[in-house]
Design a protein around this motif. Sequence first.
Motif, PDB file in Angstrom:
ATOM      1  N   ILE A 144       1.525   5.199   0.364  1.00 32.03           N
ATOM      2  CA  ILE A 144       0.953   6.315   1.117  1.00 32.03           C
ATOM      3  C   ILE A 144       0.882   7.560   0.228  1.00 32.03           C
ATOM      4  O   ILE A 144       1.837   7.865  -0.500  1.00 32.03           O
ATOM      5  CB  ILE A 144       1.808   6.616   2.364  1.00 32.03           C
ATOM      6  N   TYR A 185      -7.281   7.235   7.105  1.00 31.48           N
ATOM      7  CA  TYR A 185      -6.849   6.000   7.767  1.00 31.48           C
ATOM      8  C   TYR A 185      -7.465   5.901   9.161  1.00 31.48           C
ATOM      9  O   TYR A 185      -7.602   6.914   9.862  1.00 31.48           O
ATOM     10  CB  TYR A 185      -5.319   5.952   7.889  1.00 31.48           C
ATOM     11  N   HIS A 197       0.857  -1.185   0.000  1.00 28.51           N
ATOM     12  CA  HIS A 197       0.000   0.000   0.000  1.00 28.51           C
ATOM     13  C   HIS A 197       0.892   1.232   0.000  1.00 28.51           C
ATOM     14  O   HIS A 197       1.745   1.395   0.878  1.00 28.51           O
ATOM     15  CB  HIS A 197      -0.913  -0.002   1.226  1.00 28.51           C
ATOM     16  N   LEU A 255      -4.705  -1.383  10.883  1.00 32.21           N
ATOM     17  CA  LEU A 255      -4.855  -0.164  10.100  1.00 32.21           C
ATOM     18  C   LEU A 255      -5.828  -0.411   8.956  1.00 32.21           C
ATOM     19  O   LEU A 255      -5.701  -1.394   8.226  1.00 32.21           O
ATOM     20  CB  LEU A 255      -3.501   0.275   9.537  1.00 32.21           C
ATOM     21  N   LEU A 293       3.675   0.445   2.814  1.00 34.22           N
ATOM     22  CA  LEU A 293       3.397  -0.551   3.844  1.00 34.22           C
ATOM     23  C   LEU A 293       3.226  -1.925   3.212  1.00 34.22           C
ATOM     24  O   LEU A 293       2.544  -2.062   2.195  1.00 34.22           O
ATOM     25  CB  LEU A 293       2.121  -0.191   4.618  1.00 34.22           C
ATOM     26  N   LEU A 298       4.297   1.187  13.254  1.00 37.59           N
ATOM     27  CA  LEU A 298       3.616   1.077  11.962  1.00 37.59           C
ATOM     28  C   LEU A 298       3.307   2.456  11.389  1.00 37.59           C
ATOM     29  O   LEU A 298       3.491   2.715  10.188  1.00 37.59           O
ATOM     30  CB  LEU A 298       2.335   0.260  12.123  1.00 37.59           C
ATOM     31  N   LEU A 299       2.859   3.365  12.247  1.00 41.42           N
ATOM     32  CA  LEU A 299       2.542   4.723  11.801  1.00 41.42           C
ATOM     33  C   LEU A 299       3.811   5.471  11.390  1.00 41.42           C
ATOM     34  O   LEU A 299       3.819   6.220  10.418  1.00 41.42           O
ATOM     35  CB  LEU A 299       1.821   5.465  12.928  1.00 41.42           C
ATOM     36  N   GLN A 322       6.447   4.066  10.146  1.00 37.84           N
ATOM     37  CA  GLN A 322       6.807   3.511   8.850  1.00 37.84           C
ATOM     38  C   GLN A 322       5.977   4.146   7.742  1.00 37.84           C
ATOM     39  O   GLN A 322       6.483   4.405   6.645  1.00 37.84           O
ATOM     40  CB  GLN A 322       6.598   1.994   8.869  1.00 37.84           C
ATOM     41  N   LEU A 323       4.726   4.405   8.039  1.00 38.61           N
ATOM     42  CA  LEU A 323       3.843   5.060   7.064  1.00 38.61           C
ATOM     43  C   LEU A 323       4.408   6.408   6.647  1.00 38.61           C
ATOM     44  O   LEU A 323       4.482   6.722   5.459  1.00 38.61           O
ATOM     45  CB  LEU A 323       2.451   5.201   7.690  1.00 38.61           C
ATOM     46  N   ARG A 343      -0.257  -4.332   7.628  1.00 36.52           N
ATOM     47  CA  ARG A 343      -1.251  -3.345   8.063  1.00 36.52           C
ATOM     48  C   ARG A 343      -1.609  -3.501   9.534  1.00 36.52           C
ATOM     49  O   ARG A 343      -2.594  -2.942  10.003  1.00 36.52           O
ATOM     50  CB  ARG A 343      -2.514  -3.438   7.213  1.00 36.52           C
ATOM     51  N   THR A 380      -8.318   1.658   5.738  1.00 34.42           N
ATOM     52  CA  THR A 380      -8.528   2.879   4.956  1.00 34.42           C
ATOM     53  C   THR A 380      -9.997   3.239   4.975  1.00 34.42           C
ATOM     54  O   THR A 380     -10.860   2.358   5.006  1.00 34.42           O
ATOM     55  CB  THR A 380      -8.070   2.707   3.500  1.00 34.42           C
TER      56      THR A 380
END
Length: 272
Positions: free
Chosen positions: A16, A160, A14, A175, A252, A242-243, A245-246, A255, A177
């Motif tokens: 961003i 998100y 995915h 996570l 990603l 994780l956020l 990394q986003l 998720r 969408t």
Amino acid sequence: MKNQNARTTKPAAHIIPKELLQPYNPVTVNLIGAGGTGGQVLTALARMNHSLIALGHAGLFVRIFDDDTVSPANLGRQLFTTSETGQFKSVALINRINRFFGTNWKAETYQYSRKTTIEYSLTSATIIISCVDTVQARFEIAQVLSQSAKNHYSRDRGMYWMDFGNSRNNGQVILSTLGKIPQPVSERFRTVDTLPLITNEFNDLMEGADQNNEVPSCSLAEALTKQDLYINSALANCGASLLWQLFREGILFNRGLFLNLQDFRAQPMRIA
């Protein structure tokens, strides 16, 4: 031929949107819940904001929602002191963060629900993070966000939703969408524009979940029989990673994850 096809299959990913990676204004975040996990997540967001700004990013603007007040049972497991007993959790946490990091983030002393968010016009945020205890609260949040995503087209439109949930020694962060996120054409990856909502993907499991966490604890000892001392902070750090990394990598491959703190196991949720 079959082996050759297997080798050439593109990994799912995915991408961003650029508006989150290089924004002109701080990315808006609604954090729902200021308890054990929410307090840890707020601190992680403050560290993330400071680091993003140092790297040339516009940073974050966070608004936290919670109508609960600090009780003696919260001390120790949650990030509160005896002097904050009786205060709204959201206010106590935000005041501390603002003083320490020099931010101007906001506290809302009511529940995040369809009624209150419409009344105060505060549904709109680019990223929504929920740290709530009940299944009913998650379904109501999903309803608010789905409706808001259809009606908002501004820069703060919801994109998100990150949901945290845990039992005593186990937890998960997922996570999703809020609608489709346009993806660029890629020769290396099979880009995925939609990450399913937790309320859709795990609907049957959530409806049959135990609701024992709805009953408030009278002491720290009682609270620790329901949630272990470090499950909230461990889960919060995983979600914050994780956020991070986003924002930092812009792509990603996972998720979320399921975490078992008793066995020290983490199972990532691959994007498919």
